[in-house]
Scaffold this motif. Structure first.
Motif, PDB file in Angstrom:
ATOM      1  N   ILE A   1       7.218 -13.602  -2.844  1.00  0.00           N
ATOM      2  CA  ILE A   1       6.465 -12.778  -3.796  1.00  0.00           C
ATOM      3  C   ILE A   1       6.308 -11.357  -3.280  1.00  0.00           C
ATOM      4  N   VAL A   2       5.885 -11.220  -2.033  1.00  0.00           N
ATOM      5  CA  VAL A   2       5.608  -9.891  -1.481  1.00  0.00           C
ATOM      6  C   VAL A   2       6.879  -9.050  -1.369  1.00  0.00           C
ATOM      7  N   THR A   3       8.014  -9.673  -1.086  1.00  0.00           N
ATOM      8  CA  THR A   3       9.247  -8.910  -0.917  1.00  0.00           C
ATOM      9  C   THR A   3      10.029  -8.733  -2.215  1.00  0.00           C
ATOM     10  N   ASN A   4       9.645  -9.419  -3.274  1.00  0.00           N
ATOM     11  CA  ASN A   4      10.346  -9.284  -4.554  1.00  0.00           C
ATOM     12  C   ASN A   4       9.554  -8.525  -5.604  1.00  0.00           C
TER      13      ASN A   4
ATOM     14  N   ASN B   1      10.512  -7.170 -14.375  1.00  0.00           N
ATOM     15  CA  ASN B   1      10.564  -5.731 -14.111  1.00  0.00           C
ATOM     16  C   ASN B   1      10.296  -5.384 -12.648  1.00  0.00           C
ATOM     17  N   GLY B   2       9.879  -6.377 -11.861  1.00  0.00           N
ATOM     18  CA  GLY B   2       9.643  -6.146 -10.441  1.00  0.00           C
ATOM     19  C   GLY B   2       8.313  -5.509 -10.114  1.00  0.00           C
ATOM     20  N   LYS B   3       7.499  -5.206 -11.138  1.00  0.00           N
ATOM     21  CA  LYS B   3       6.208  -4.557 -10.910  1.00  0.00           C
ATOM     22  C   LYS B   3       5.118  -5.244 -11.706  1.00  0.00           C
ATOM     23  N   THR B   4       3.942  -5.319 -11.116  1.00  0.00           N
ATOM     24  CA  THR B   4       2.762  -5.829 -11.812  1.00  0.00           C
ATOM     25  C   THR B   4       1.532  -5.469 -10.984  1.00  0.00           C
ATOM     26  N   VAL B   5       0.350  -5.692 -11.533  1.00  0.00           N
ATOM     27  CA  VAL B   5      -0.889  -5.467 -10.784  1.00  0.00           C
ATOM     28  C   VAL B   5      -1.368  -6.799 -10.214  1.00  0.00           C
ATOM     29  N   CYS B   6      -2.542  -6.802  -9.626  1.00  0.00           N
ATOM     30  CA  CYS B   6      -3.035  -7.981  -8.917  1.00  0.00           C
ATOM     31  C   CYS B   6      -3.082  -9.232  -9.790  1.00  0.00           C
ATOM     32  N   GLN B   7      -3.383  -9.052 -11.071  1.00  0.00           N
ATOM     33  CA  GLN B   7      -3.432 -10.197 -11.984  1.00  0.00           C
ATOM     34  C   GLN B   7      -2.073 -10.880 -12.054  1.00  0.00           C
ATOM     35  N   GLY B   8      -1.000 -10.093 -12.119  1.00  0.00           N
ATOM     36  CA  GLY B   8       0.342 -10.649 -12.149  1.00  0.00           C
ATOM     37  C   GLY B   8       0.711 -11.333 -10.844  1.00  0.00           C
ATOM     38  N   TYR B   9       0.309 -10.729  -9.710  1.00  0.00           N
ATOM     39  CA  TYR B   9       0.545 -11.364  -8.414  1.00  0.00           C
ATOM     40  C   TYR B   9      -0.155 -12.720  -8.346  1.00  0.00           C
TER      41      TYR B   9
ATOM     42  N   ASP C   1       1.137  -6.774   0.174  1.00  0.00           N
ATOM     43  CA  ASP C   1       2.339  -6.047  -0.224  1.00  0.00           C
ATOM     44  C   ASP C   1       2.106  -4.554   0.003  1.00  0.00           C
ATOM     45  N   PRO C   2       2.917  -3.904   0.848  1.00  0.00           N
ATOM     46  CA  PRO C   2       2.694  -2.480   1.148  1.00  0.00           C
ATOM     47  C   PRO C   2       2.795  -1.607  -0.099  1.00  0.00           C
ATOM     48  N   VAL C   3       1.956  -0.560  -0.146  1.00  0.00           N
ATOM     49  CA  VAL C   3       2.020   0.452  -1.202  1.00  0.00           C
ATOM     50  C   VAL C   3       2.091   1.820  -0.513  1.00  0.00           C
ATOM     51  N   PRO C   4       3.159   2.619  -0.730  1.00  0.00           N
ATOM     52  CA  PRO C   4       4.318   2.308  -1.582  1.00  0.00           C
ATOM     53  C   PRO C   4       5.127   1.152  -1.009  1.00  0.00           C
ATOM     54  N   ASP C   5       5.927   0.549  -1.875  1.00  0.00           N
ATOM     55  CA  ASP C   5       6.667  -0.647  -1.496  1.00  0.00           C
ATOM     56  C   ASP C   5       7.663  -0.358  -0.380  1.00  0.00           C
ATOM     57  N   MET C   6       7.783  -1.304   0.549  1.00  0.00           N
ATOM     58  CA  MET C   6       8.739  -1.198   1.652  1.00  0.00           C
ATOM     59  C   MET C   6       9.658  -2.413   1.568  1.00  0.00           C
ATOM     60  N   ALA C   7      10.922  -2.179   1.301  1.00  0.00           N
ATOM     61  CA  ALA C   7      11.879  -3.267   1.079  1.00  0.00           C
ATOM     62  C   ALA C   7      11.867  -4.263   2.234  1.00  0.00           C
ATOM     63  N   GLY C   8      11.649  -5.537   1.902  1.00  0.00           N
ATOM     64  CA  GLY C   8      11.685  -6.596   2.895  1.00  0.00           C
ATOM     65  C   GLY C   8      10.460  -6.704   3.778  1.00  0.00           C
ATOM     66  N   LYS C   9       9.454  -5.849   3.573  1.00  0.00           N
ATOM     67  CA  LYS C   9       8.265  -5.834   4.428  1.00  0.00           C
ATOM     68  C   LYS C   9       7.131  -6.641   3.825  1.00  0.00           C
TER      69      LYS C   9
END
Length: 371
Positions: free
Chosen positions: A148-151, A169-177, A224-232
């Motif tokens: 979840i965190v890396t996708n 779409n690869g993006k959502t807020v906490c509710q989607g997570y 999940d890092p913000v901004p997103d970090m691929a694979g992190k």
């Protein structure tokens, strides 16, 4: 006979922005008055089918009828966590004649029925790729968390709110997570719940998961890092107790939220000490989740101790020192004092993050030394 009208309009907790949804068909119950249990089930059925409206009649005591309808609607909404948080808005308008109410319920959703079905299909495919038959719940949870965190990435524009948005779409807020975590854990056979509250000054949702009979808080959003970090992936909010999470999360006590009191680090340490084919996994996870920083070798409790740790690292020409500092409130000034006391160090930079495995204001310091 006097006729009264009462109305209740409510919004799901995380209704932040309006999302475009297509029209939904309406549902009409039988003409005869229904019981309280039947009314609840009719509402649940309408929600499961993503109906936009439901009309029915209900007979009860006039003095308590309004509260009964409201309570029954709330119970129906909360019968299933995924259903609860996929509902965007809900409400009703009722006309009361004597002891009989004619009620018109209305609903909107974050996902259509077809979109929720697609979430289930996509989750099943993902689990087939990342899980194996030999995995236990500890291993399944780690694999799901990391996937979840890396996708996914956090939607900083606060537009997307569903698991479907996250998957498509690869993006959502906490509710989607939280919704996606819920669906993946559920399909993997891990008991799971969604919790609502606040964190960092905002309305927030996360999960409770049951591993080996114990409940833990799991917040994939804040891992999940913000901004997103691929694979992190971070693990600051992986299997915390109530006391640990309350440092920066707040929620109302509820019978729906089982107590999370067991220390996951102790469980991993005990499992890692037992001879088994999984022992190495448990020991590695213990380190990955940062439990090693509870040990004396990685703990610093004073300015003098911090000064000494940096000096020893410099004497050994180490480029990085990572420690847990228990004086989180004065860390910046303490670091300045510790650096000023050094000789042979040309410069020092550091990063700092909250250490979530304790209930006090600990900080995890990563200090880079230049010579």
């Amino acid at each position: 006979m006097r006729t009264r009208v009462f109305t209740m309009i409510a919004a799901s907790l995380l209704l932040l922005l309006t999302a475009g949804c297509g029209p939904f068909p309406s549902a009409l119950a039988a003409d005869g008055a229904v019981s309280e249990a039947r009314m609840q089930q009719d509402i649940v059925n309408a929600l499961k089918e993503r109906k936009s409206s439901l009309q029915l009649k209900f007979t009860g005591k006039a003095s308590t009828l309004k509260q009964t309808v409201k309570d029954t609607l709330e119970k129906a909404i909360r019968t299933d966590d995924y259903l609860h948080y996929v509902v965007k808005t809900y409400g009703y308008k009722a006309t009361l004649k004597g002891d009989t109410a004619t009620i018109a319920f209305s609903f909107t959703y974050w996902e259509t029925l077809a979109q929720s079905a697609e979430v289930k299909r996509q989750v099943a495919r993902a689990l087939k790729r990342i899980l194996t038959p030999s995995m236990n719940d500890h291993e399944k949870e780690k694999a799901i968390h990391d996937w979840i965190v890396t996708n996914l990435s956090y939607d900083t524009q606060l537009i997307s709110h569903s698991a479907y948005d996250g998957l498509m779409n690869g993006k959502t807020v906490c509710q989607g997570y939280a919704l996606l975590t819920y669906e993946m854990m559920k399909q993997a056979g891990i008991p799971v719940k969604i919790v609502e509250g606040t964190s960092r000054g905002r309305a927030h949702t996360w999960n409770l998961v049951q591993i080996a009979g114990q409940w833990y808080h799991l917040d994939t959003t804040w891992d999940d890092p913000v901004p997103d970090m691929a694979g992190k992936a971070y693990y600051n909010y992986y299997n915390l107790t109530d006391a640990q999470l309350r440092k920066d999360h707040h929620w109302k006590a509820s019978a729906s939220y089982p107590a999370a009191t067991a220390d996951y680090g102790q469980a991993l340490k005990a499992l890692g000490a037992k001879p088994s084919s999984k022992a190495e996994f448990y020991r590695k996870l213990y380190g990955t989740l940062g439990f090693s920083f509870l040990e004396d070798a990685y703990t610093v409790t004073s300015v003098s101790d911090l000064t000494d740790r940096i000096r020893r690292a410099a004497d050994s020409r180490e480029n990085e020192l990572v420690v847990r500092y228990t004086r989180g409130g004065t860390v910046k000034s303490d670091l300045k004092k510790a650096l000023n006391a050094q000789t042979g160090v040309a410069g020092m930079s550091y990063t700092m993050e909250d250490y979530t495995r304790t209930t006090i204001n600990d900080k995890l310091l990563r200090i880079k030394l230049q010579y």
